[in-house]
Design a protein around this motif. Structure first.
Motif, PDB file in Angstrom:
ATOM      1  N   HIS A 162       3.450   7.647  -3.334  1.00 20.97           N
ATOM      2  CA  HIS A 162       2.324   8.394  -2.786  1.00 20.97           C
ATOM      3  C   HIS A 162       2.655   9.877  -2.642  1.00 20.97           C
ATOM      4  O   HIS A 162       1.816  10.651  -2.213  1.00 20.97           O
ATOM      5  CB  HIS A 162       1.972   7.856  -1.404  1.00 20.97           C
ATOM      6  CG  HIS A 162       3.107   7.989  -0.421  1.00 20.97           C
ATOM      7  ND1 HIS A 162       4.282   7.300  -0.567  1.00 20.97           N
ATOM      8  CD2 HIS A 162       3.249   8.749   0.683  1.00 20.97           C
ATOM      9  CE1 HIS A 162       5.107   7.635   0.429  1.00 20.97           C
ATOM     10  NE2 HIS A 162       4.509   8.514   1.190  1.00 20.97           N
ATOM     11  N   ASN A 163       3.891  10.257  -2.975  1.00 14.23           N
ATOM     12  CA  ASN A 163       4.328  11.606  -2.629  1.00 14.23           C
ATOM     13  C   ASN A 163       4.954  12.295  -3.837  1.00 14.23           C
ATOM     14  O   ASN A 163       6.081  12.011  -4.225  1.00 14.23           O
ATOM     15  CB  ASN A 163       5.345  11.503  -1.478  1.00 14.23           C
ATOM     16  CG  ASN A 163       5.655  12.850  -0.869  1.00 14.23           C
ATOM     17  OD1 ASN A 163       5.897  13.817  -1.594  1.00 14.23           O
ATOM     18  ND2 ASN A 163       5.650  12.933   0.441  1.00 14.23           N
TER      19      ASN A 163
ATOM     20  N   VAL B 135       0.863  -1.176   0.000  1.00  8.11           N
ATOM     21  CA  VAL B 135       0.000   0.000   0.000  1.00  8.11           C
ATOM     22  C   VAL B 135       0.906   1.236   0.000  1.00  8.11           C
ATOM     23  O   VAL B 135       1.859   1.301   0.773  1.00  8.11           O
ATOM     24  CB  VAL B 135      -0.897  -0.014   1.261  1.00  8.11           C
ATOM     25  CG1 VAL B 135      -1.810   1.194   1.284  1.00  8.11           C
ATOM     26  CG2 VAL B 135      -1.701  -1.303   1.314  1.00  8.11           C
ATOM     27  N   PRO B 136       0.659   2.210  -0.876  1.00  9.53           N
ATOM     28  CA  PRO B 136       1.537   3.388  -0.918  1.00  9.53           C
ATOM     29  C   PRO B 136       1.613   4.069   0.444  1.00  9.53           C
ATOM     30  O   PRO B 136       0.606   4.218   1.122  1.00  9.53           O
ATOM     31  CB  PRO B 136       0.844   4.310  -1.930  1.00  9.53           C
ATOM     32  CG  PRO B 136      -0.008   3.421  -2.758  1.00  9.53           C
ATOM     33  CD  PRO B 136      -0.418   2.292  -1.867  1.00  9.53           C
ATOM     34  N   GLY B 137       2.799   4.441   0.840  1.00  7.87           N
ATOM     35  CA  GLY B 137       2.987   5.081   2.139  1.00  7.87           C
ATOM     36  C   GLY B 137       4.435   4.960   2.572  1.00  7.87           C
ATOM     37  O   GLY B 137       5.279   4.523   1.794  1.00  7.87           O
ATOM     38  N   ILE B 138       4.713   5.359   3.799  1.00  4.11           N
ATOM     39  CA  ILE B 138       6.089   5.324   4.301  1.00  4.11           C
ATOM     40  C   ILE B 138       6.543   3.878   4.492  1.00  4.11           C
ATOM     41  O   ILE B 138       5.841   3.064   5.068  1.00  4.11           O
ATOM     42  CB  ILE B 138       6.169   6.115   5.626  1.00  4.11           C
ATOM     43  CG1 ILE B 138       5.954   7.600   5.351  1.00  4.11           C
ATOM     44  CG2 ILE B 138       7.507   5.894   6.322  1.00  4.11           C
ATOM     45  CD1 ILE B 138       6.912   8.215   4.362  1.00  4.11           C
ATOM     46  N   LYS B 139       7.736   3.587   3.980  1.00  7.30           N
ATOM     47  CA  LYS B 139       8.246   2.210   4.018  1.00  7.30           C
ATOM     48  C   LYS B 139       9.475   2.126   4.914  1.00  7.30           C
ATOM     49  O   LYS B 139      10.594   2.003   4.440  1.00  7.30           O
ATOM     50  CB  LYS B 139       8.627   1.759   2.601  1.00  7.30           C
ATOM     51  CG  LYS B 139       7.502   1.887   1.587  1.00  7.30           C
ATOM     52  CD  LYS B 139       6.499   0.762   1.742  1.00  7.30           C
ATOM     53  CE  LYS B 139       5.262   0.989   0.909  1.00  7.30           C
ATOM     54  NZ  LYS B 139       4.030   0.991   1.722  1.00  7.30           N
ATOM     55  N   HIS B 140       9.269   2.225   6.201  1.00  8.96           N
ATOM     56  CA  HIS B 140      10.422   2.201   7.092  1.00  8.96           C
ATOM     57  C   HIS B 140      10.442   0.997   8.020  1.00  8.96           C
ATOM     58  O   HIS B 140      11.226   0.956   8.963  1.00  8.96           O
ATOM     59  CB  HIS B 140      10.494   3.497   7.902  1.00  8.96           C
ATOM     60  CG  HIS B 140      11.022   4.648   7.099  1.00  8.96           C
ATOM     61  ND1 HIS B 140      10.788   5.954   7.410  1.00  8.96           N
ATOM     62  CD2 HIS B 140      11.782   4.669   5.981  1.00  8.96           C
ATOM     63  CE1 HIS B 140      11.376   6.739   6.510  1.00  8.96           C
ATOM     64  NE2 HIS B 140      11.979   5.974   5.639  1.00  8.96           N
ATOM     65  N   ASP B 141       9.581   0.015   7.757  1.00  7.21           N
ATOM     66  CA  ASP B 141       9.566  -1.163   8.625  1.00  7.21           C
ATOM     67  C   ASP B 141      10.931  -1.835   8.639  1.00  7.21           C
ATOM     68  O   ASP B 141      11.516  -2.113   7.591  1.00  7.21           O
ATOM     69  CB  ASP B 141       8.516  -2.173   8.136  1.00  7.21           C
ATOM     70  CG  ASP B 141       7.101  -1.694   8.411  1.00  7.21           C
ATOM     71  OD1 ASP B 141       6.954  -0.686   9.136  1.00  7.21           O
ATOM     72  OD2 ASP B 141       6.157  -2.311   7.898  1.00  7.21           O
TER      73      ASP B 141
END
Lengths: 485, 424
Positions: free
Chosen positions: A183-184, A96-102
């Motif tokens: 997403h940005n 899902v588009p969004g922050i990928k910092h996991d």
């Protein structure tokens, strides 16, 4: 510190480590975890990258003749390109588009694990060989020979090889940025920008110029970053090169350094250059993105930053001035100007900007050079700090002090310290990458070019007043953290 | 003058720093058993997900406390000796105070479910919980979360980030719909399911099943459905933590009862933040506020009171924000889940279900906003509400409130057209 009442367990800041460790304990890499869903595309892409490295190794270590042959070049770099693009595609396409910092803080590559150190050593080693033992790169140079012939009509050298690898890194990891930040739009557009400037202005155009027997010139680099562009030797060479183009290059460089820089920085802040145009910034924002959080955030690192960056700026101004005095007064200062030029080129131009600046990405973060060394960044920063409309606006009281902004600031700015007090951020080092705004989970930060520089924070309409206050405050240019409220 | 503050959360720390600004020479001590230093509680989730280190959740460098001469005492407070004005500490000793601020925060609710104390069953509020979650997550392949609030969805996101399959059990027909209007709530349902998380609605927990060794093995719902799991997250909200004052003459209701200047019934003892219950001045409902922002605001006012200033707490215009997976939410002014008498609700939602705006008016004046997937300027929204601007004015100027990053697609044209149609 006042004496505690008898029997109280008072925390002594000097011996705090014990207490800190107690908290940090157990928050490292998960000992075991559920397996990630299988991602066949990712595995295939990794395999293709592996094949690319294999082809590269065979080309470099084998004994077949390379010069003029496209096949080994296309095979090695084609597979690496396809694999890297594929890896970025399959890693993110179903998310899902969004922050990928996991997992960034658990990752061996991203959090100073063995892989990070190995990468750091390999990158550093590459720069050392490139600068001082290019003869060991003979087969690698031969490998890119066909491209050099096609583009510049001339044999490849180590700088062509370097430019090619550099550009490839910006473009491939730029694609990774597209996937990560889809997403940005701010990130997508500025990534397109750095990819364009690197590929066209810092790679294709300079070599085309060589093909046309014109001077190899990089239109996206200016003095003081590209320090020799205003050295008398370079200016002489360009002005005296056949045709009018050389003179135009001198003109272009001077206009960019002395007119475009202040004007554009006034309107858009330092970011117009550092995270939209510059090749160093371009590499940092693409290849360097996985390591942006490693930049130290402490006040001490801030003090070191300012001591070094302004020292380098003074040094290049001094070097340039001495060279000009020397060249116009028939060698009056030549006993110091030549060693100074050599010294700067070696220690700052090669060791700092190259070996440390890029080689240490996986250990010290992606902006070591930009933050601690770059004299261009220093100039842009001074303008941004005192005469610019750019600021990062803090959204009222919405900050909850989580620290994502500070963590992911590649310039080591403690963004949170301002945001949690509801203050706008106006810092000379900010390159305007926009990641603080992107990672903020509460929508607190926004990069803006305001209507004037005077509405950025109280007192900023009087730049000289702000300057004198800053000087009188000593260490803190802006924002001493004397309160939470 | 020695001021002691119990609790180093946002309220205690804000009070301490505000007090330090106003009283540069007083002795100030902060007592906490949870952590040596103040950290940002909302950031706990980012430690678990690997976005941040614990170190990075601390808003201040460790040297800050020494620079500000704020003495940190690492201990649990077990009692208050009101006669001698001393705190009784767990490890050892007593800590005398001249003024005392109780800022002990809140604690997770537990509703007496059978099996709620089994291994692998926990809430999420503090560092101890987080450490426990690290251990529990290691052996978990399937988790059940009970309670559909903000902590519940955070916990779901945290476990999801480690590829643990999550089932979300909520009492309500839709996520957080006791707070959010149905439409916004529906967007989040969709998001939860899009992540591959099971959302079981209108279902209560009946019991948590022991695997025979004291560990959870499954939950059973009120409909006798059994869900196998190795972890149960209990997140049915929090209540004021009044444990410390229960056995003292300090009056409590649901929280520690205080007036608008955070004074308890005992002289020189104050309470603020999540643990406090502010008694209404006009016989209305008492105020218990338990979000980060109110904790900070109350802490600031309490710091002024401690310093001897004549400050009365003014809650101001309500605001809050959250992030549900990748969907940001901001609210300004108070919006209840259903329209109140006299309210007019205007609502726009993007076809992608990733952006929405709700504008609430009353008597033609703007009362409140909800923004989903669109950032809005706090200062502008608050000003419009305070100035009682008309809804029409607000719609005409809506773009001034936009706080999205540069180059983001703007939706104001559609939003305003749609909302104006509803207004007409």
């Amino acid at each position: 510190m006042s004496t505690p009442p008898a029997g109280t367990t008072l925390i002594d800041p000097e011996t705090i480590a014990y207490f800190y460790d107690e908290e940090a304990d157990g928050f490292g890499e998960p000992a075991s975890a559920a397996e990630a869903p299988r991602n066949p595309g990712l595995m295939v892409s990794a395999g293709v990258i592996g094949l690319g490295f294999l082809a590269l190794a065979v080309s470099l270590l084998g004994s077949m003749p390379l010069a003029g042959a496209w096949t080994p070049f296309l095979l090695s770099f084609g597979l690496l390109t396809a694999g890297t693009i594929g890896y970025a595609w399959f890693a993110y396409k179903d998310t899902v588009p969004g922050i990928k910092h996991d997992g960034i803080m658990f990752g061996n590559t991203t959090h100073r694990g063995a892989i990070a150190w190995a990468l750091g050593i390999a990158l550093t080693g590459f720069y050392v060989v490139l600068y001082w033992w290019p003869e060991y790169l003979a087969r690698a140079i031969a490998l890119v020979e066909p491209l050099s012939q096609a583009l510049a009509g001339q044999p490849a050298n180590q700088w062509f090889l370097y430019g090619f690898l550099y550009t490839m890194a910006v473009v491939l990891f730029g694609f990774r940025m597209f996937m990560r930040y889809r997403h940005n739009r701010y990130h997508i557009i500025r990534t397109i920008s750095v990819m364009f400037f690197q590929l066209v202005l810092a790679f294709i155009l300079p070599h085309l110029l060589r093909a046309l027997n014109e001077p190899e010139f990089y239109f996206s680099y200016f003095w003081p970053l590209k320090y020799d562009y205003l050295f008398p030797g370079t200016v002489d060479y360009l002005v005296n090169s056949p045709g009018a183009l050389g003179s135009f290059m001198v003109f272009w460089g001077a206009v960019c350094s002395f007119i475009a820089t202040p004007v554009l920085t006034y309107y858009y802040g330092k970011r117009w250059y550092c995270s939209w145009v510059c090749g160093c910034g371009g590499l940092a924002e693409t290849l360097g993105d996985p390591w942006r959080h490693l930049t130290p955030k402490s006040t001490v690192s801030w003090k070191i930053e300012r001591a070094i960056i302004y020292a380098v700026l003074l040094l290049i101004i001094l070097t340039t001035a001495v060279l000009w005095v020397s060249s116009t007064s028939e060698g009056a200062l030549s006993s110091i100007s030549a060693p100074l030029q050599q010294w700067y080129g070696f220690y700052i131009g090669a060791v700092f900007a190259g070996v440390i600046g890029v080689g240490f990405y996986p250990v010290l973060g992606n902006r070591v050079w930009c933050r601690f060394g770059c004299p261009m960044a220093a100039v842009l920063g001074i303008i941004q700090r005192f005469f610019s409309r750019f600021r990062i606006t803090t959204n009222g009281g919405q900050c909850m002090s989580c620290g994502n902004c500070t963590t992911y600031c590649e310039m080591g700015i403690d963004v949170r310290a301002y945001a949690e007090r509801g203050e706008n951020i106006v810092r000379s080092s900010c390159v305007g990458c926009g990641v603080c705004s992107a990672v903020c989970p509460r929508g607190v930060l926004k990069l803006e070019n305001g209507p004037s520089h005077g509405d950025r924070y109280p007192g900023s309409d009087k730049p000289l007043g702000a300057l004198s206050t800053a000087v009188s405050k000593g260490a803190r240019v802006y924002g001493d953290r004397d309160g939470y409220v | 003058m020695h001021t002691v503050i119990v609790g180093n959360g946002v309220t205690g720390v804000t009070a301490a720093t505000r007090l330090r600004q106003l009283q540069p020479d007083w002795k100030i001590s902060l007592v906490s058993g949870e952590s040596a230093f103040h950290y940002s509680r909302p950031a706990l989730m980012y430690i678990f997900m690997g976005h941040m280190t614990y170190e990075a959740t601390k808003p201040f460098e460790d040297r800050f406390w020494r620079d500000q001469r704020l003495d940190l005492v690492r201990d649990w407070v077990t009692g208050i000796d009101i006669e001698d004005k001393q705190l009784v500490l767990h490890r050892n000793g007593r800590l005398p105070y001249d003024r005392l601020l109780i800022a002990t925060g809140a604690k997770s609710n537990k509703f007496g479910w059978p099996g709620q104390d089994l291994e692998g069953v926990q809430g999420l509020y503090n560092l101890k919980d987080l450490r426990q979650l690290y251990k529990n997550a290691e052996r978990t392949r399937h988790a059940v979360i009970v309670g559909g609030g903000l902590i519940g969805i955070e916990l779901a996101e945290m476990l999801h980030s480690r590829h643990i399959h999550v089932t979300f059990l909520i009492r309500e027909p839709s996520y957080w719909c006791n707070v959010l209007p149905m439409e916004e709530s529906g967007m989040i349902n969709r998001l939860i399911e899009e992540q591959g998380i099971g959302l079981i609605r209108e279902t209560n927990l009946k019991e948590i099943v022991d695997d025979g060794s004291g560990r959870v093995e499954a939950v059973v719902t009120e409909f006798d459905d059994r869900i196998e799991c190795q972890f149960v997250g209990l997140t049915p909200g929090v209540s004021p933590n009044t444990d410390l004052v229960k056995s003292t003459p300090i009056e409590t209701g649901r929280g520690v009862l205080v007036d608008h200047s955070f004074r308890t019934n005992i002289p020189d003892i104050y309470a603020a933040g999540d643990c406090a219950e502010i008694v209404s001045r006009n016989g209305g409902r008492n105020l218990i506020q338990q979000v980060w922002y109110t904790g900070k605001k109350q802490g600031k006012a309490a710091g002024e009171v401690l310093a001897g200033e004549d400050t009365a707490y003014d809650p101001g215009i309500w605001f809050n924000s959250a992030k549900f997976f990748d969907l940001e939410y901001q609210t300004y002014g108070m919006i209840l889940s259903t329209p109140q008498p006299g309210e007019q609700h205007l609502y726009w939602e993007h076809p992608s279900h990733r952006h929405a705006v709700r504008v609430v008016g009353a008597d033609g004046c703007i009362k409140a906003f909800n923004f989903m997937g669109i950032r809005a300027r706090h200062e502008v929204c608050e000003r419009w509400i305070a100035e009682r601007r008309t809804v029409e004015y607000v719609l005409d100027h809506l773009e001034e409130a936009n706080f999205d990053p540069e180059f983001f697609v703007r939706h104001e044209t559609e939003i305003v057209r749609s909302l104006k149609e509803q207004l007409a």
